[in-house]
Design a protein around this motif. Sequence first.
Motif, PDB file in Angstrom:
ATOM      1  N   LYS A   1       0.853  -1.193   0.000  1.00 50.11           N
ATOM      2  CA  LYS A   1       0.000   0.000   0.000  1.00 50.11           C
ATOM      3  C   LYS A   1       0.883   1.235   0.000  1.00 50.11           C
ATOM      4  CE  LYS A   1      -0.399   0.237   5.043  1.00 50.11           C
ATOM      5  NZ  LYS A   1      -1.318   0.317   6.204  1.00 50.11           N
ATOM      6  N   VAL A   2       0.289   2.353  -0.435  1.00 52.54           N
ATOM      7  CA  VAL A   2       1.045   3.595  -0.455  1.00 52.54           C
ATOM      8  C   VAL A   2       1.405   3.991   0.980  1.00 52.54           C
ATOM      9  CG1 VAL A   2      -1.032   5.052  -0.385  1.00 52.54           C
ATOM     10  CG2 VAL A   2       1.102   5.954  -1.343  1.00 52.54           C
ATOM     11  N   LEU A   3       2.627   4.476   1.158  1.00 48.88           N
ATOM     12  CA  LEU A   3       3.120   4.838   2.483  1.00 48.88           C
ATOM     13  C   LEU A   3       3.012   6.343   2.704  1.00 48.88           C
ATOM     14  CD1 LEU A   3       6.415   2.706   2.503  1.00 48.88           C
ATOM     15  CD2 LEU A   3       4.190   2.069   3.457  1.00 48.88           C
ATOM     16  N   ASN A   4       2.781   6.729   3.949  1.00 45.49           N
ATOM     17  CA  ASN A   4       2.851   8.155   4.245  1.00 45.49           C
ATOM     18  C   ASN A   4       4.311   8.583   4.167  1.00 45.49           C
ATOM     19  OD1 ASN A   4       4.144   7.763   6.855  1.00 45.49           O
ATOM     20  ND2 ASN A   4       2.129   7.214   7.670  1.00 45.49           N
ATOM     21  N   LYS A   5       4.562   9.882   4.213  1.00 44.36           N
ATOM     22  CA  LYS A   5       5.925  10.383   3.996  1.00 44.36           C
ATOM     23  C   LYS A   5       6.910   9.836   5.027  1.00 44.36           C
ATOM     24  CE  LYS A   5       4.744  14.683   1.603  1.00 44.36           C
ATOM     25  NZ  LYS A   5       4.838  16.171   1.625  1.00 44.36           N
TER      26      LYS A   5
ATOM     27  N   THR B   1       2.451   7.783  -4.958  1.00 48.00           N
ATOM     28  CA  THR B   1       1.507   6.694  -5.202  1.00 48.00           C
ATOM     29  C   THR B   1       2.241   5.381  -4.974  1.00 48.00           C
ATOM     30  OG1 THR B   1       2.006   6.404  -7.563  1.00 48.00           O
ATOM     31  CG2 THR B   1       0.363   8.092  -6.966  1.00 48.00           C
ATOM     32  N   LEU B   2       1.502   4.301  -4.871  1.00 41.88           N
ATOM     33  CA  LEU B   2       2.136   3.000  -4.661  1.00 41.88           C
ATOM     34  C   LEU B   2       3.106   2.686  -5.798  1.00 41.88           C
ATOM     35  CD1 LEU B   2       2.458   0.303  -3.206  1.00 41.88           C
ATOM     36  CD2 LEU B   2       0.412  -0.516  -4.402  1.00 41.88           C
ATOM     37  N   GLN B   3       2.669   2.923  -7.026  1.00 43.28           N
ATOM     38  CA  GLN B   3       3.515   2.625  -8.177  1.00 43.28           C
ATOM     39  C   GLN B   3       4.783   3.478  -8.170  1.00 43.28           C
ATOM     40  OE1 GLN B   3       1.655   3.368 -11.985  1.00 43.28           O
ATOM     41  NE2 GLN B   3       3.192   2.200 -13.104  1.00 43.28           N
ATOM     42  N   LEU B   4       4.646   4.760  -7.851  1.00 41.92           N
ATOM     43  CA  LEU B   4       5.794   5.653  -7.844  1.00 41.92           C
ATOM     44  C   LEU B   4       6.750   5.318  -6.695  1.00 41.92           C
ATOM     45  CD1 LEU B   4       4.126   9.073  -8.741  1.00 41.92           C
ATOM     46  CD2 LEU B   4       5.677   7.715 -10.178  1.00 41.92           C
ATOM     47  N   GLN B   5       6.207   4.960  -5.555  1.00 40.88           N
ATOM     48  CA  GLN B   5       7.072   4.595  -4.427  1.00 40.88           C
ATOM     49  C   GLN B   5       7.839   3.315  -4.711  1.00 40.88           C
ATOM     50  OE1 GLN B   5       4.537   4.582  -0.945  1.00 40.88           O
ATOM     51  NE2 GLN B   5       4.667   6.809  -0.703  1.00 40.88           N
TER      52      GLN B   5
ATOM     53  N   CYS C   1      12.023   2.936  -5.034  1.00 39.37           N
ATOM     54  CA  CYS C   1      12.849   1.896  -4.390  1.00 39.37           C
ATOM     55  C   CYS C   1      13.680   1.139  -5.422  1.00 39.37           C
ATOM     56  CB  CYS C   1      11.962   0.939  -3.604  1.00 39.37           C
ATOM     57  SG  CYS C   1      11.197   1.673  -2.140  1.00 39.37           S
ATOM     58  N   GLU C   2      13.110   0.910  -6.589  1.00 42.25           N
ATOM     59  CA  GLU C   2      13.861   0.255  -7.664  1.00 42.25           C
ATOM     60  C   GLU C   2      15.046   1.109  -8.094  1.00 42.25           C
ATOM     61  OE1 GLU C   2      11.069  -0.323 -10.776  1.00 42.25           O
ATOM     62  OE2 GLU C   2       9.995  -1.986  -9.788  1.00 42.25           O
ATOM     63  N   ILE C   3      14.819   2.411  -8.196  1.00 41.76           N
ATOM     64  CA  ILE C   3      15.892   3.314  -8.627  1.00 41.76           C
ATOM     65  C   ILE C   3      16.993   3.379  -7.583  1.00 41.76           C
ATOM     66  CG2 ILE C   3      16.444   5.730  -9.129  1.00 41.76           C
ATOM     67  CD1 ILE C   3      13.565   5.928 -10.311  1.00 41.76           C
TER      68      ILE C   3
END
Length: 246
Positions: free
Chosen positions: A3-7, A195-199, A203-205
């Motif tokens: 799930k998307v994480l808070n900051k 967003t979940l996808q962006l987060q 992490c991949e980067i």
Amino acid sequence: MSKVLNKNDFELKLRDMGRMYHIHHPFHIRMYQGECSKEEIQGWVANRFYYQTAIPIKDAAIMSNNPPLEDRRKWIDRIIDHDSVGGGIEAWLELGEAVGLKKEDLLSHKFVLPAVKFAVDAYVNFAKQSPWKEAAMSSLTEMFAPQIHQQRLDTWPKNYPWIEQKGLRYFQKRLSEARRDVQHGLSLTLEEFNTLQLQERACEILQFKLDILWTICDALYLAYELKRPPYFNIKDCHAQRKITSN
């Protein structure tokens, strides 16, 4: 990540990836424990210089992908840090001379191992080809950098007294610069990767960048500790990368 994480949680997740930072690589562990030979230290300095010279090129590539004005202004500082008179590149050349390497040999990159060159070039190409926000957040390994610089400042004078102290200026310089850069890079990442996808992409980067730094150490470990540089088993083919200690 489910799930998307808070900051706050997202920052913690990014910082937790520091357990894969190259400070934990066997080559670096031996370095700060004082177990590296002069040739190993020289090999690290010579190969790492190729990475250092790529940093301002990488940062210029990020700027060429047209970030907003305020972000460009902050990114300019990074280029100046490395390329200005008395900046990071010159400080690393001082380090090279302090460990007994010739300036011209560093500038020619004659001792750079193929795997190091491939890894560093991959990083520069990523910065050139990726959206500027992705390329910018790849610099977040700077979160972990002050520890490794401080470690060298704390251990090298005792473990490697033959290294001239003026050569440590780069590490002193980067203690404050890296912390400043992290403030910008981290705030950008936490704000934009929301967003979940962006987060997951972030992490991949960051893992990609950690892999680059680890790969550099792998190459050094193989060439200088195991004494198996490229083409080590083929007569005369690796002689041009052999460092002769002064």
